[in-house]
Design an enzyme around this catalytic site. Structure first.
Site, PDB file in Angstrom:
ATOM      1  CG  ASN A 128      -2.350  -0.863  -0.495  1.00 34.67           C
ATOM      2  OD1 ASN A 128      -1.512  -0.003  -0.170  1.00 34.67           O
ATOM      3  ND2 ASN A 128      -3.513  -0.966   0.121  1.00 34.67           N
ATOM      4  CG  ASP A 153      -3.749  -4.068   2.132  1.00 34.50           C
ATOM      5  OD1 ASP A 153      -4.770  -3.410   1.871  1.00 34.50           O
ATOM      6  OD2 ASP A 153      -3.184  -4.787   1.290  1.00 34.50           O
ATOM      7  CE1 TYR A 187     -14.805  -6.671  -0.810  1.00 32.97           C
ATOM      8  CE2 TYR A 187     -12.763  -6.940   0.416  1.00 32.97           C
ATOM      9  CZ  TYR A 187     -13.419  -6.653  -0.752  1.00 32.97           C
ATOM     10  OH  TYR A 187     -12.700  -6.366  -1.881  1.00 32.97           O
ATOM     11  CG  ASN A 205      -0.934 -20.789   4.095  1.00 33.32           C
ATOM     12  OD1 ASN A 205      -2.057 -20.276   3.978  1.00 33.32           O
ATOM     13  ND2 ASN A 205      -0.155 -21.030   3.055  1.00 33.32           N
ATOM     14  NE  ARG A 206      -4.576 -24.549   0.089  1.00 32.47           N
ATOM     15  CZ  ARG A 206      -5.278 -24.130  -0.925  1.00 32.47           C
ATOM     16  NH1 ARG A 206      -6.486 -24.639  -1.141  1.00 32.47           N
ATOM     17  NH2 ARG A 206      -4.822 -23.210  -1.747  1.00 32.47           N
ATOM     18  CE  LYS A 218      -3.088  -5.624  -2.621  1.00 43.88           C
ATOM     19  NZ  LYS A 218      -3.665  -5.896  -1.304  1.00 43.88           N
ATOM     20  N   GLY A 272      -3.734 -18.300   6.942  1.00 43.48           N
ATOM     21  CA  GLY A 272      -3.362 -17.772   5.632  1.00 43.48           C
ATOM     22  C   GLY A 272      -1.949 -17.223   5.650  1.00 43.48           C
ATOM     23  CB  ALA A 289      -4.603 -10.321   2.904  1.00 40.37           C
ATOM     24  N   GLY A 304      -0.820 -15.489   2.453  1.00 39.92           N
ATOM     25  CA  GLY A 304      -0.711 -14.768   1.192  1.00 39.92           C
ATOM     26  C   GLY A 304      -0.415 -13.286   1.456  1.00 39.92           C
TER      27      GLY A 304
HETATM   28  P1  NDP Z   1      -3.578 -14.653  -1.790  1.00 40.90           P
HETATM   29  O1  NDP Z   1      -4.002 -15.315  -3.044  1.00 40.90           O
HETATM   30  O2  NDP Z   1      -2.248 -13.989  -1.713  1.00 40.90           O
HETATM   31  O3  NDP Z   1      -3.627 -15.767  -0.589  1.00 40.90           O
HETATM   32  C1  NDP Z   1      -4.706 -16.630  -0.467  1.00 40.90           C
HETATM   33  C2  NDP Z   1      -4.568 -17.399   0.852  1.00 40.90           C
HETATM   34  O4  NDP Z   1      -5.754 -18.214   1.025  1.00 40.90           O
HETATM   35  C3  NDP Z   1      -3.381 -18.356   0.909  1.00 40.90           C
HETATM   36  O5  NDP Z   1      -2.887 -18.400   2.221  1.00 40.90           O
HETATM   37  C4  NDP Z   1      -4.033 -19.695   0.522  1.00 40.90           C
HETATM   38  O6  NDP Z   1      -3.331 -20.819   0.995  1.00 40.90           O
HETATM   39  C5  NDP Z   1      -5.339 -19.563   1.250  1.00 40.90           C
HETATM   40  N1  NDP Z   1      -6.366 -20.474   0.743  1.00 40.90           N
HETATM   41  C6  NDP Z   1      -6.984 -20.413  -0.457  1.00 40.90           C
HETATM   42  N2  NDP Z   1      -7.899 -21.414  -0.545  1.00 40.90           N
HETATM   43  C7  NDP Z   1      -7.837 -22.126   0.626  1.00 40.90           C
HETATM   44  C8  NDP Z   1      -8.509 -23.262   1.129  1.00 40.90           C
HETATM   45  N3  NDP Z   1      -9.457 -23.882   0.414  1.00 40.90           N
HETATM   46  N4  NDP Z   1      -8.208 -23.684   2.387  1.00 40.90           N
HETATM   47  C9  NDP Z   1      -7.274 -23.044   3.131  1.00 40.90           C
HETATM   48  N5  NDP Z   1      -6.583 -21.958   2.691  1.00 40.90           N
HETATM   49  C10 NDP Z   1      -6.856 -21.510   1.451  1.00 40.90           C
HETATM   50  O7  NDP Z   1      -4.750 -13.654  -1.424  1.00 40.90           O
HETATM   51  P2  NDP Z   1      -4.690 -12.362  -0.468  1.00 40.90           P
HETATM   52  O8  NDP Z   1      -3.814 -12.689   0.683  1.00 40.90           O
HETATM   53  O9  NDP Z   1      -4.391 -11.161  -1.253  1.00 40.90           O
HETATM   54  O10 NDP Z   1      -6.217 -12.237  -0.003  1.00 40.90           O
HETATM   55  C11 NDP Z   1      -6.823 -13.197   0.858  1.00 40.90           C
HETATM   56  C12 NDP Z   1      -8.255 -12.770   1.105  1.00 40.90           C
HETATM   57  O11 NDP Z   1      -8.253 -11.584   1.895  1.00 40.90           O
HETATM   58  C13 NDP Z   1      -8.995 -12.432  -0.203  1.00 40.90           C
HETATM   59  O12 NDP Z   1      -9.989 -13.370  -0.422  1.00 40.90           O
HETATM   60  C14 NDP Z   1      -9.646 -11.083   0.022  1.00 40.90           C
HETATM   61  O13 NDP Z   1     -11.050 -11.238  -0.010  1.00 40.90           O
HETATM   62  C15 NDP Z   1      -9.247 -10.706   1.432  1.00 40.90           C
HETATM   63  N6  NDP Z   1      -8.710  -9.337   1.468  1.00 40.90           N
HETATM   64  C16 NDP Z   1      -9.459  -8.399   2.093  1.00 40.90           C
HETATM   65  C17 NDP Z   1      -9.015  -7.107   2.202  1.00 40.90           C
HETATM   66  C18 NDP Z   1      -9.863  -6.104   2.904  1.00 40.90           C
HETATM   67  O14 NDP Z   1      -9.601  -4.913   2.741  1.00 40.90           O
HETATM   68  N7  NDP Z   1     -10.838  -6.526   3.687  1.00 40.90           N
HETATM   69  C19 NDP Z   1      -7.719  -6.685   1.628  1.00 40.90           C
HETATM   70  C20 NDP Z   1      -6.993  -7.773   0.991  1.00 40.90           C
HETATM   71  C21 NDP Z   1      -7.502  -9.047   0.911  1.00 40.90           C
HETATM   72  P3  NDP Z   1      -2.183 -21.515   0.102  1.00 40.90           P
HETATM   73  O15 NDP Z   1      -0.937 -20.732   0.350  1.00 40.90           O
HETATM   74  O16 NDP Z   1      -2.125 -22.901   0.633  1.00 40.90           O
HETATM   75  O17 NDP Z   1      -2.654 -21.459  -1.335  1.00 40.90           O
END
Ligand code: NDP
Length: 286
Positions: free
Chosen positions: A87, A102, A224, A151-152, A66, A127, A131, A129
């Site tokens: 996206n 998104d 989801y 965020n973690r 992305k 979070g 999304a 990341g």
């Molecule tokens: P990224 O990999 O870019 O980001 C992941 C995020 O999750 C980071 O903030 C990370 O924190 C955090 N994280 C991961 N594990 C943990 C944990 N154990 N405890 C706390 N925080 C944690 O992913 P995306 O942002 O692209 O996607 C995130 C979620 O959103 C995906 O799982 C996906 O299912 C969902 N999504 C849904 C969409 C929809 O249309 N409904 C569209 C896009 C995504 P850190 O920075 O510390 O690693």
């Protein structure tokens, strides 16, 4: 000639996009097909060059491309530029235009499914990341008054804030992921969004003071798989309103479809096929 659309990512086999986009294409009686393409990072440049020349009219972009795809495109719109991710790509005679659906997908889900208008409200996002970037931008653009990001990894939350701050001064802040700080903002928040990957396949947050949330707070989860994440189940058991991530998935796909075809797709049919697939996944895991 049959038109070609698709989605690129690595991995891609889990993607439900082909299912819902092909349903939308057939409902709209369009002579077109949507295919998943497994494209590894080192193959991205080659795919882009091929897509320019082939009759590939548009494609979605998912993890891990992305952000990395941006330098390969001829232009990206303002929304994608501020989110920092693409996206959806439209191929207009070899000229590739990127956008990001998104944020609009999430906002449509918020408004239509939860009847929540962000204007003047206070939201908390877990979070930082890709999304989280998209929905933070979407909420701020839609007039949310204040947004707090946890965020973690604190440095990622600070990057998100620094990227959006110039466009939305004084409306976004970051707090350390600590129980006291979470409690403080949970009291005031009207919307809590989980934009982390916690919840995927039933995984749980270690500790989240949900009982501190205001009784009118809406709890949304972008995850989801499963539809009812542990977070949503806990929130519902406290009597809070909840919003599943499927709506965002459907509406971001519907927005991409409209960009490529100029046709408003049947979002109800797209949702029905997704729900069917997700429910079947749960049954096969039981
Ligand atoms: P990224 O990999 O870019 O980001 C992941 C995020 O999750 C980071 O903030 C990370 O924190 C955090 N994280 C991961 N594990 C943990 C944990 N154990 N405890 C706390 N925080 C944690 O992913 P995306 O942002 O692209 O996607 C995130 C979620 O959103 C995906 O799982 C996906 O299912 C969902 N999504 C849904 C969409 C929809 O249309 N409904 C569209 C896009 C995504 P850190 O920075 O510390 O690693």
């Amino acid at each position: 000639m049959t038109k070609l659309y698709g989605v690129i990512g690595d991995p891609i086999s889990h993607s439900l996009s082909a299912l819902m986009q092909n349903r939308a294409l057939s409902q709209a009686h369009l002579d077109a097909v949507y295919l998943p393409f497994h494209v590894a990072s080192q193959e991205l440049g080659a795919f882009i060059e091929a897509a320019r020349r082939w009759p590939c009219h548009g494609f979605n972009v998912t993890i891990p491309h992305k952000q990395n795809i941006i330098p390969y495109l001829d232009e990206i719109n303002e929304e994608a530029s501020r989110i920092g991710a693409v996206n959806t790509v439209l191929n207009e005679d070899g000229r590739l235009r990127g956008t990001n659906t998104d944020a609009v997908g999430f906002l449509r889900s918020l408004r239509e499914e939860a009847c929540f208008d962000p204007k003047g409200r206070y939201a908390v996002i877990l979070g930082a990341g890709g999304a989280a970037h998209a929905i933070s931008y979407g909420l701020l653009e839609a007039g949310i008054e204040r947004l707090t990001v946890f965020n973690r990894t604190a440095s990622r939350a600070n990057s998100l804030k620094n990227e959006l701050m110039p466009y939305f001064p004084h409306r976004i802040d970051v707090k350390d992921w600590e129980a006291d700080a979470l409690r403080d903002v949970f009291h005031e928040s009207q919307l809590l969004v989980n934009a982390t990957s916690v919840g995927l396949n039933g995984s749980r947050f270690d500790e989240l003071p949900l009982s501190e949330l205001h009784s009118k707070c809406l709890v949304a989860d972008l995850v989801y798989r499963p539809r009812q994440t542990p977070l949503l189940k806990s929130a519902a058991s406290l009597g809070l309103q909840t919003l599943e991530g499927v709506g965002m998935l459907v509406f971001q796909g519907a927005a991409s479809f409209e960009i490529w075809t100029g046709v408003t797709p049947d979002a109800t049919a797209m949702r029905a096929i997704l729900l069917d697939a997700l429910d079947r996944e749960i049954q096969s895991n039981d």
